[in-house]
Design a protein around this motif. Sequence first.
Motif, short mmCIF file in Angstrom:
data_model
loop_
_atom_site.label_atom_id
_atom_site.label_comp_id
_atom_site.label_asym_id
_atom_site.label_seq_id
_atom_site.Cartn_x
_atom_site.Cartn_y
_atom_site.Cartn_z
N THR A 176 0.68 -1.20 -0.08
CA THR A 176 0.11 0.08 -0.09
C THR A 176 0.99 1.29 0.00
O THR A 176 0.52 2.26 -0.87
CB THR A 176 -0.83 -0.14 1.21
N SER A 177 1.91 1.54 0.80
CA SER A 177 2.89 2.51 0.95
C SER A 177 3.56 2.50 -0.44
O SER A 177 3.62 3.95 -0.99
CB SER A 177 3.92 2.16 2.03
N VAL A 178 3.99 1.44 -0.86
CA VAL A 178 4.70 1.70 -2.40
C VAL A 178 3.74 2.17 -3.52
O VAL A 178 4.14 3.04 -4.15
CB VAL A 178 5.19 0.25 -2.94
N GLY A 179 2.44 1.55 -3.41
CA GLY A 179 1.46 2.26 -4.41
C GLY A 179 1.06 3.72 -4.16
O GLY A 179 1.00 4.52 -5.22
N ILE A 180 0.90 4.23 -2.87
CA ILE A 180 0.44 5.65 -2.72
C ILE A 180 1.44 6.44 -2.69
O ILE A 180 1.52 7.72 -3.39
CB ILE A 180 -0.21 5.64 -1.27
N PHE A 181 2.79 6.29 -2.22
CA PHE A 181 3.90 7.26 -2.23
C PHE A 181 4.80 7.08 -3.01
O PHE A 181 5.79 7.84 -3.33
CB PHE A 181 4.44 7.16 -0.79
N PHE A 182 4.87 6.06 -4.20
CA PHE A 182 5.62 5.80 -5.09
C PHE A 182 4.88 6.18 -6.64
O PHE A 182 5.39 6.73 -7.53
CB PHE A 182 6.70 4.53 -4.91
N PHE A 183 4.09 5.11 -6.60
CA PHE A 183 3.59 4.79 -8.09
C PHE A 183 2.71 6.22 -8.64
O PHE A 183 2.67 6.61 -9.60
CB PHE A 183 2.82 3.75 -8.17
N CYS A 204 10.83 9.64 -6.95
CA CYS A 204 10.29 9.13 -5.80
C CYS A 204 11.11 8.45 -4.76
O CYS A 204 11.10 8.51 -3.78
CB CYS A 204 9.01 8.69 -6.17
N PHE A 205 11.66 7.27 -5.30
CA PHE A 205 12.66 6.50 -4.51
C PHE A 205 13.67 7.24 -3.95
O PHE A 205 14.01 6.97 -2.77
CB PHE A 205 12.93 5.15 -5.34
N ILE A 206 14.44 7.94 -4.71
CA ILE A 206 15.63 8.62 -4.24
C ILE A 206 15.27 9.73 -2.96
O ILE A 206 16.23 9.89 -2.37
CB ILE A 206 16.55 9.20 -5.44
N THR A 207 13.97 10.23 -3.30
CA THR A 207 13.58 11.36 -2.39
C THR A 207 13.17 10.57 -0.75
O THR A 207 13.69 10.95 -0.02
CB THR A 207 12.55 12.09 -2.79
N LEU A 208 12.30 9.62 -1.22
CA LEU A 208 11.75 9.36 0.22
C LEU A 208 12.85 8.17 0.84
O LEU A 208 12.75 8.01 2.17
CB LEU A 208 10.63 8.40 0.04
N SER A 209 13.75 7.88 0.19
CA SER A 209 14.96 6.90 0.90
C SER A 209 16.29 8.09 1.46
O SER A 209 16.91 7.57 2.01
CB SER A 209 15.92 6.17 -0.16
N THR A 210 15.79 9.42 1.29
CA THR A 210 16.73 10.41 1.73
C THR A 210 18.05 10.27 0.86
O THR A 210 19.07 10.86 1.54
CB THR A 210 16.83 10.43 3.22
N VAL A 211 18.23 9.60 -0.03
CA VAL A 211 19.44 9.65 -0.72
C VAL A 211 19.65 10.97 -1.40
O VAL A 211 20.73 11.53 -1.12
CB VAL A 211 19.69 8.66 -1.81
N GLY A 212 18.71 11.50 -2.25
CA GLY A 212 18.57 12.83 -2.63
C GLY A 212 19.85 13.21 -3.66
O GLY A 212 20.81 13.94 -3.24
N PHE A 213 20.10 12.26 -4.74
CA PHE A 213 21.32 12.52 -5.69
C PHE A 213 21.22 14.24 -6.07
O PHE A 213 22.29 14.90 -6.29
CB PHE A 213 21.00 11.69 -6.82
N GLY A 214 19.91 14.49 -6.45
CA GLY A 214 19.78 16.11 -7.07
C GLY A 214 19.71 16.06 -8.53
O GLY A 214 19.82 17.11 -9.16
N ASP A 215 19.85 14.80 -9.10
CA ASP A 215 19.93 14.98 -10.69
C ASP A 215 18.49 15.19 -11.12
O ASP A 215 18.15 15.82 -12.19
CB ASP A 215 20.29 13.61 -11.34
N PHE A 216 17.35 14.76 -10.18
CA PHE A 216 16.33 15.40 -10.58
C PHE A 216 15.48 15.97 -9.41
O PHE A 216 15.67 15.53 -8.38
CB PHE A 216 15.15 13.92 -10.95
N VAL A 217 14.71 17.09 -9.59
CA VAL A 217 14.45 17.86 -8.32
C VAL A 217 12.92 18.52 -8.91
O VAL A 217 12.90 19.13 -10.07
CB VAL A 217 15.43 19.11 -8.03
N SER A 218 11.89 18.09 -8.17
CA SER A 218 10.58 18.63 -8.50
C SER A 218 10.44 20.34 -7.91
O SER A 218 11.27 20.70 -7.30
CB SER A 218 9.40 18.02 -7.96
N SER A 219 9.35 20.79 -8.77
CA SER A 219 8.84 22.19 -8.20
C SER A 219 10.11 23.15 -8.34
O SER A 219 10.37 23.89 -7.18
CB SER A 219 8.58 21.91 -6.71
N VAL A 220 10.97 23.14 -9.35
CA VAL A 220 11.99 24.11 -9.51
C VAL A 220 11.67 25.11 -10.41
O VAL A 220 11.80 26.37 -9.97
CB VAL A 220 13.31 23.23 -10.17
#
Length: 336
Positions: A176-183, A204-220
């Motif tokens: 359920t969490s994967v469906g709601i917060f990832f897909f 979504c995975f890089i953000t919620l795993s707090t890895v945060g590479f920064g190659d994709f950033v939303s709301s910029v």
Amino acid sequence: MKWKKLLPLFLVFMAFLFFGAWIFKTLEETYYVPGEIKIERDIEAIIVAIARQVNRSVSEEEILAHIQDVRAGRLPISRNGTSTEPYHMDYFDAWFFCITFITTIGYGYITPRTVGGKLFCIVYAFLGIPVTLIMLTAIGRKLGDTNRWVEKKVQKKLPNHPGRIRLVTILIVVLTSVGIFFFVPAIIFTIVEGWNFLDSLYYCFITLSTVGFGDFVSSVNHQSSSYFGFVLYKVIVFLWIMVGLCFVAAVFDLIQEGLRGLKTRVNRNMKDLSVDQFGHLVSRIHVEGGKGLDKITEITKSKRERARESISRKNKNPDEETATDGTPGSYTPQEW
């Protein structure tokens, strides 16, 4: 921690965010060195000269437009066109920077460029990161308690399968969490940001795993929409990040509890095994490829039943060592 105590903690967290964004914006704008803009202008002139030598049909305006597009995609801080005025940082850019900073996501698309900003980030991290981790952990545990409450209700109706119920509930929460917060967010980012679905899911995975590479950033980049829509979009992304991190913490809490229960069960069963029985079970596991834990459980249950039967027989027919004179059914020694 109760929900009534979590609400003040969340309000403190929000106040910390808005106040920190104001301080960071003030420090960066006040102590920014305008001479850096001149350096960028020189770099732009070099790039234009090289590009014109390669292809003379390309105008200088087109080259500068491409440079601005690249800069907007990597460093979304708007600056004015002169080299004598200080640059301007949008407040909600600073606010979103503080969010990604104290949640340890750290995209890196905005970084402090002044001495005051760097010192502020050090102090802000020492105060903000522990508060954020405490809040996320507390909310995650409360969500885990809700799942455990549902699990107890199910176990009352199906008392013979506690292990399977625990496994099924964890799988349901994870899926359920994967469906709601990832897909689902990946589909939204595909529409709003213009990314393909794989890049959106990756973000979504890089953000919620707090890895945060920064190659994709939303709301910029908000040039194509109204400022109100830009702010609303940032708020929605912020809510997604915070709620998603809470659910991820709840999933980790449930998985850790399940592993602790499995460890306790294995240790309890292993304690009642003899060396010969353990060696026999290891060979059975090697030959049959599994079912060792169920066999261990059967052996321990049979040993406990035999122990109970032995104790009950001793109570009904006490021997010379355990009997007490004067009690009904006790052993009375004969005198010679």
